[in-house]
Write a protein that holds these residues in place. Structure first.
Motif: not given
Length: 268
Positions: A72-74, A94-103, A106-108
């Motif tokens: 999907f369009d992360v 997990a497999s979805i939200v962990e993709q945002f760690e590299h964007v 965004i500071e998680l």
């Protein structure tokens, strides 16, 4: 293409989410409770060129839950999230939200990963003679009194309000066993919706453990909720607790990852 979702999209959205009703428990519950357009809740969908829904993003205040079944369009979702917060509360499969760690952008916050399990059929362990009751508003303070004695629990300031709200709205219930007018074991549901419910707050007073109290309550609760046509799910990170849940019919279906702000106690 990513666009805002509206009530006109409701059937498409629910069909999409209901293929994994446990994973999407929070999104489904929030849609049923608050709809598509409030000041604190919005939803977006990513669509293929043929108009088929590919991914969904929920905003609930500053908390975000994305869901997709494949790629999907992360970055597109990240750009939307950053319009509200550069340090969002985020949770999901997990497999979805962990993709945002590299964007970038965004500071998680602190990350917590737990096992995610669901139950579609109860496996009864044994018959119980315990008198198991369903809590009313009058029992809330006694429930909180037990939870405050459980070392593993971290209670929020909104704890009492949330239990009361769940009982009043029908989005949660608590089953308990008492001794001398003191609640000594209990288990609750939360985020109940038309297709699923989550088990939370399973606990037993330290002086009454190893007597099968929590298991008896869970068995009763699971049987009642499944009889209503709903699937049950729960998070766990304690392997010993996981073994008990699996004896009752739960099966692991993946991992759930949460990124919280420090000292945040939001339900998601």
């Amino acid at each position: 293409m990513i666009r805002k979702l509206t009530v006109q999209d409701h059937k498409t959205v629910m069909d999409f989410l209901s293929e994994e009703p446990s994973i999407n428990l929070f999104i489904i519950g929030d849609i049923e409770a608050f709809g598509y357009e409030t000041d604190f809740q919005e939803l977006w969908g990513e669509f293929h060129e043929d108009g088929k829904l590919n991914a969904v993003l929920l905003r609930y205040f500053e908390s975000f839950i994305p869901y997709a079944k494949g790629e999907f369009d992360v970055q597109g979702f990240a750009d939307l999230i950053c319009n509200y917060s550069a340090t969002p509360i985020m949770s999901g499969k997990a497999s979805i939200v962990e993709q945002f760690e590299h964007v970038k952008g965004i500071e998680l916050g602190p990350k917590k990963a737990t096992f995610f399990a669901e139950c579609r059929e109860l496996t009864p362990i044994n018959h119980t003679e315990y008198n198991i009751k369903i809590a009313t508003i009058d029992d809330v303070d006694r429930i909180l009194n037990l939870r405050m004695q459980i070392d593993e629990f971290s209670l929020s300031k909104e704890g009492r309000k949330m239990i009361v709200q769940d009982i009043e709205n029908g989005t949660g219930r608590t089953y308990f066993i008492e001794d001398n007018n003191e609640i000594i074991a209990c288990a609750s549901t939360a985020a109940e919706n038309s297709v699923s419910a989550m088990i939370v707050g399973v606990c037993t007073h330290k002086n009454f453990r190893n007597n099968g109290l929590a298991t008896a309550i869970m068995q009763k609760l699971i049987g009642d909720v499944l009889a209503e046509g709903r699937i049950l799910c729960l998070f766990y990170d304690n392997p010993a607790a996981g073994r008990i849940y699996k004896r009752l019919g739960f099966q692991d279906i993946g991992k759930w990852t949460m990124y919280r702000k420090k000292q945040d106690h939001h339900k998601k």
